[in-house]
Write a protein that holds these residues in place. Structure first.
Motif, short mmCIF file in Angstrom:
data_model
loop_
_atom_site.label_atom_id
_atom_site.label_comp_id
_atom_site.label_asym_id
_atom_site.label_seq_id
_atom_site.Cartn_x
_atom_site.Cartn_y
_atom_site.Cartn_z
N HIS A 6 -33.75 15.84 -1.37
CA HIS A 6 -34.39 16.57 -2.42
C HIS A 6 -35.17 17.74 -1.56
O HIS A 6 -35.94 17.43 -0.73
CB HIS A 6 -35.26 15.70 -3.21
CG HIS A 6 -34.71 14.75 -4.05
ND1 HIS A 6 -33.56 15.00 -4.96
CD2 HIS A 6 -34.79 13.22 -4.11
CE1 HIS A 6 -33.24 13.95 -5.58
NE2 HIS A 6 -33.95 12.88 -5.02
N ILE A 7 -34.88 18.95 -2.36
CA ILE A 7 -35.63 20.23 -1.76
C ILE A 7 -36.84 20.38 -2.79
O ILE A 7 -36.36 20.83 -3.80
CB ILE A 7 -34.65 21.32 -1.47
CG1 ILE A 7 -33.58 20.98 -0.58
CG2 ILE A 7 -35.81 22.57 -0.95
CD1 ILE A 7 -34.20 20.42 0.85
N GLN A 10 -31.74 25.98 -10.70
CA GLN A 10 -30.70 25.27 -11.40
C GLN A 10 -29.47 25.27 -10.44
O GLN A 10 -28.94 24.25 -10.22
CB GLN A 10 -30.40 25.74 -12.67
CG GLN A 10 -29.32 24.78 -13.25
CD GLN A 10 -29.04 24.95 -14.74
OE1 GLN A 10 -29.59 25.95 -15.26
NE2 GLN A 10 -28.28 24.33 -15.54
N GLN A 11 -28.92 26.68 -9.97
CA GLN A 11 -27.97 26.62 -9.27
C GLN A 11 -27.89 25.57 -8.08
O GLN A 11 -26.79 25.08 -7.67
CB GLN A 11 -27.41 28.05 -8.75
CG GLN A 11 -26.28 28.10 -8.16
CD GLN A 11 -26.19 29.90 -7.54
OE1 GLN A 11 -26.88 30.71 -8.13
NE2 GLN A 11 -25.42 29.96 -6.71
N PHE A 12 -28.97 25.64 -7.25
CA PHE A 12 -29.26 25.01 -6.00
C PHE A 12 -29.75 23.69 -5.99
O PHE A 12 -30.13 23.01 -4.94
CB PHE A 12 -29.78 25.79 -5.07
CG PHE A 12 -28.84 27.22 -4.61
CD1 PHE A 12 -28.34 27.18 -3.51
CD2 PHE A 12 -29.43 28.21 -5.25
CE1 PHE A 12 -27.56 28.27 -3.10
CE2 PHE A 12 -28.60 29.59 -4.87
CZ PHE A 12 -27.73 29.44 -3.89
N ARG A 49 -31.74 28.41 1.35
CA ARG A 49 -30.80 27.86 2.60
C ARG A 49 -31.08 26.42 2.89
O ARG A 49 -30.06 25.71 3.30
CB ARG A 49 -31.48 28.72 3.85
CG ARG A 49 -31.22 30.05 3.78
CD ARG A 49 -31.12 31.03 4.97
NE ARG A 49 -29.69 30.85 5.64
CZ ARG A 49 -29.16 31.96 6.24
NH1 ARG A 49 -29.88 32.78 6.77
NH2 ARG A 49 -27.80 31.67 6.76
N ALA A 50 -32.31 25.85 2.68
CA ALA A 50 -32.19 24.47 2.87
C ALA A 50 -31.41 23.60 2.00
O ALA A 50 -30.96 22.42 2.22
CB ALA A 50 -33.90 24.03 2.66
N ALA A 51 -31.66 24.13 0.64
CA ALA A 51 -30.77 23.48 -0.34
C ALA A 51 -29.21 23.61 0.08
O ALA A 51 -28.42 22.70 -0.37
CB ALA A 51 -30.85 24.02 -1.71
N LYS A 63 -26.85 20.13 0.78
CA LYS A 63 -25.77 20.01 -0.10
C LYS A 63 -24.58 19.68 0.70
O LYS A 63 -23.56 19.02 0.44
CB LYS A 63 -25.40 20.98 -1.16
CG LYS A 63 -26.29 21.18 -2.35
CD LYS A 63 -25.86 22.04 -3.27
CE LYS A 63 -26.73 22.02 -4.72
NZ LYS A 63 -26.11 23.13 -5.79
N GLU A 64 -24.63 20.29 1.96
CA GLU A 64 -23.44 20.31 3.03
C GLU A 64 -23.74 18.74 3.87
O GLU A 64 -22.69 18.58 4.80
CB GLU A 64 -23.45 21.30 3.97
CG GLU A 64 -23.12 22.78 3.13
CD GLU A 64 -23.41 23.97 4.28
OE1 GLU A 64 -24.05 23.68 5.27
OE2 GLU A 64 -23.34 24.98 3.76
#
Length: 286
Positions: free
Chosen positions: A4-5, A19-21, A130-132, A136-137
């Protein structure tokens, strides 16, 4: 396991980006007189209100309880990474750390880590995006922390103000010095330094010269710049900012662009007409 970010409301990320990230935001507070609002209020409404009020709004950080309740709301399955605005300007980072201690005392199995990003507005926002992406990766918390600290150390944030009125009204510049600078049409080119404080780099006469100098700052570092992202925030001057961005991108190509209107926290101090640009130099291997 996705981490979680969390960030705070000074990051100036739009609801769509959040919302996107999949980002979580703990808002700061904005007070007009006795009325207390949060930093996620509508930006147009904020600038309209600030223009009408005789006194500038007051801003304040989230409490440790605000962060603690956010940690609790996310459950205990996934680790948490918090990216907070510079501790040189706000107690937000310290409150997030206090909440981390409160959370850990309860013995939860997941970990919480907090980073002082040494920047704010879209400098912070770009780091959060960038953290998000990395989360996700599938980046683990230790790896993500290392990468983000590398990005923090290589983030460059520059900005200029169109008016010094808010800086004067907020007590950060004397009325006499501000009046003289305004009469001479002098604009301040500023940056977030390595300690996370704001310092004046240059004094330039005229808005267009100052904006061209901002573009030159990107060019000065171009051979080391990470070309993945460029981020630009403006304080309620969209047309000026779009023209500036077009001129910048005509000279220097970036794969992705963040473009936002500054929210109430930084907008309170910037006043209308400010432009901020942030980018990252290519991080060294961690």
């Amino acid at each position: 396991m996705t981490i979680h970010i969390i960030t705070d409301g000074s990051s100036d990320l739009t609801p769509e980006i959040i919302q996107q990230f999949g980002i979580h935001v703990v808002p700061l507070y904005v007070r007009f007189g006795q009325e207390v609002l949060t930093s996620d209020m509508d930006t147009t409404a904020f600038y309209d209100r600030m223009r009408e009020e005789e006194e500038l709004p007051k801003t304040s950080s989230p409490s440790p309880a605000d962060f603690y309740h956010m940690y609790r709301s996310l459950g205990t399955e996934n680790d948490i990474l918090v990216l907070a605005l510079t501790s040189s300007l706000s107690s937000t980072y310290n409150h997030a750390v206090m909440a981390k201690a409160m959370y850990e005392e309860e013995g939860h199995p997941n970990r919480v880590e907090v980073i002082d990003t040494k920047t704010t507005s879209l400098g912070l926002g770009l780091l959060v995006v960038r953290a998000a992406q990395l989360a996700k990766e599938g980046a683990g918390l230790h790896d993500l922390m290392n990468k983000m600290m590398n990005y923090v150390n290589h983030t460059r944030t520059y900005f200029t103000l169109d008016t010094l009125e808010n800086v004067i009204r907020g007590g950060r510049l004397s009325r006499l010095k501000g009046t003289v600078a305004s009469m001479l049409n002098i604009k301040l080119l500023m940056e977030a330094n390595e300690e996370g404080s704001i310092e004046v780099m240059e004094k330039i006469r005229g808005t267009q010269k100052t904006l061209r100098r901002l573009i030159e700052k990107v060019g000065d570092a171009w051979h080391q710049v990470d070309k993945d992202w460029i981020a630009l925030a403006h304080s309620n001057c969209e047309e000026r900012a779009k023209a500036f961005l077009k001129e910048l991108l005509d000279k220097y190509h970036f794969d992705q662009v963040l473009f936002v209107n500054m929210g109430p926290i930084i907008g309170t101090y910037a006043g209308e007409g400010g432009v901020l640009v942030t980018f990252q130099q290519a991080p060294q291997p961690s």
